[in-house]
Design a protein around this motif. Structure first.
Motif, PDB file in Angstrom:
ATOM      1  N   HIS A 131       0.780  -1.218   0.360  1.00 52.20           N
ATOM      2  CA  HIS A 131       0.171  -0.235  -0.199  1.00 52.20           C
ATOM      3  C   HIS A 131       0.981   1.195  -0.054  1.00 52.20           C
ATOM      4  O   HIS A 131       0.539   2.259  -0.430  1.00 52.20           O
ATOM      5  N   ARG A 132       1.843   1.148   0.759  1.00 54.37           N
ATOM      6  CA  ARG A 132       2.963   2.426   0.826  1.00 54.37           C
ATOM      7  C   ARG A 132       3.655   2.497  -0.460  1.00 54.37           C
ATOM      8  O   ARG A 132       3.302   3.754  -0.166  1.00 54.37           O
ATOM      9  N   ARG A 133       4.041   1.694  -1.140  1.00 59.00           N
ATOM     10  CA  ARG A 133       5.010   1.899  -2.514  1.00 59.00           C
ATOM     11  C   ARG A 133       4.145   1.469  -3.511  1.00 59.00           C
ATOM     12  O   ARG A 133       4.301   2.144  -4.712  1.00 59.00           O
TER      13      ARG A 133
ATOM     14  N   PRO B 140       0.715   4.017  -5.108  1.00 58.63           N
ATOM     15  CA  PRO B 140      -0.067   4.259  -5.652  1.00 58.63           C
ATOM     16  C   PRO B 140      -1.693   4.243  -6.332  1.00 58.63           C
ATOM     17  O   PRO B 140      -2.083   3.497  -6.649  1.00 58.63           O
ATOM     18  N   GLY B 141      -2.953   4.907  -4.912  1.00 58.02           N
ATOM     19  CA  GLY B 141      -4.451   4.566  -5.386  1.00 58.02           C
ATOM     20  C   GLY B 141      -4.286   3.642  -5.342  1.00 58.02           C
ATOM     21  O   GLY B 141      -5.826   2.663  -4.478  1.00 58.02           O
ATOM     22  N   SER B 142      -3.649   3.029  -4.150  1.00 56.47           N
ATOM     23  CA  SER B 142      -4.070   1.596  -3.257  1.00 56.47           C
ATOM     24  C   SER B 142      -5.260   1.397  -2.161  1.00 56.47           C
ATOM     25  O   SER B 142      -4.618   2.991  -1.647  1.00 56.47           O
TER      26      SER B 142
ATOM     27  N   GLY C 104      -8.066   2.312  -7.390  1.00 56.95           N
ATOM     28  CA  GLY C 104      -6.981   1.236  -7.639  1.00 56.95           C
ATOM     29  C   GLY C 104      -7.035   0.241  -7.175  1.00 56.95           C
ATOM     30  O   GLY C 104      -8.189  -0.450  -6.748  1.00 56.95           O
TER      31      GLY C 104
ATOM     32  N   ARG D  57       6.836   1.265  -5.970  1.00 56.35           N
ATOM     33  CA  ARG D  57       7.752   2.542  -5.748  1.00 56.35           C
ATOM     34  C   ARG D  57       9.049   1.802  -5.758  1.00 56.35           C
ATOM     35  O   ARG D  57       9.144   1.473  -4.540  1.00 56.35           O
TER      36      ARG D  57
END
Length: 210
Positions: free
Chosen positions: A21-23, A25-27, A74, A186
């Motif tokens: 989730h941290r890496r 986007p949109g999740s 997402g 990311r």
């Protein structure tokens, strides 16, 4: 897309979910435990058992995730242990039947690895050092009691895709899932110290006392 991250209690599901989730986007993370513990708290203590045995939990999980998947653009990430094949069919399987892109992964590890992770989860390490040994919280004792059975059931082909995580860090496990699901995360920045801090913070946020 739905990413359902399965595995035994203490197997790294939640840590991996929050790393992705941290890496990613949109999740978003949708944790079925919130629904389960809410249903459990509604009942008198003598009637409280495994909330997965409640049809209302299984139906509610499908309803909520179907809504999220239909209206959220997402990736929806779900960290949840499900070891009963029937319950699996009624949740993960049902969401696939509804036409959603469901990617299911089971995180596995040797028994000794899972026990070590349970000891280190949340505040588990500090009390052990102060008391000269490890005394599990009630939730961790519950997980240890069910560990062997969970590991055996989750190794079955119906719970694929299996990922063995004994020699993998949380970021590397997240990377493996992303590759298999065709997602791009990311870069993981900050190094080992930052990774340990994030794991500790996530563990503290998910300590259960009931």
């Amino acid at each position: 897309m739905l990413l359902w991250i399965n595995g035994p209690f203490g197997g790294g599901k939640t840590q991996t979910a929050y790393e992705m989730h941290r890496r990613l986007p949109g999740s978003v993370i949708c944790d079925p435990e919130h629904l389960g513990f809410g249903l459990r708290r509604m009942m008198p203590p003598p009637l409280r058992g495994d909330f997965q045995d409640l049809a209302s939990w299984r139906q509610g999980v499908v309803e909520v995730l179907d809504l999220a998947l239909t209206h959220h653009e997402g990736v929806v990430i779900v960290p949840m242990t499900v070891t009963d094949p029937g319950y699996f069919a009624q949740t993960v399987g049902r969401l696939g039947e509804l036409g959603h892109d469901v990617r299911h992964f089971t995180l596995l590890a040797q028994r000794e690895t899972v026990l070590r992770r349970l000891r280190e989860r949340g505040l588990g390490r500090l009390p052990g050092r102060l008391a000269g040994g490890w005394k599990a919280r009630r939730s961790e004792s519950w997980a240890v009691e069910r560990l062997d059975g969970a590991l055996e059931r989750l190794k079955e082909p119906g719970f694929a895709e299996h990922l063995w995580t004994d020699d993998f860090t949380v970021p590397r496990t997240a990377d493996r899932i992303a590759v298999l699901a065709g997602l791009t995360l990311r870069p993981n920045r900050g190094g080992a110290v930052a990774d340990r801090y994030r794991r500790a913070r996530t563990g503290l946020r998910h300590i259960r006392f009931d």
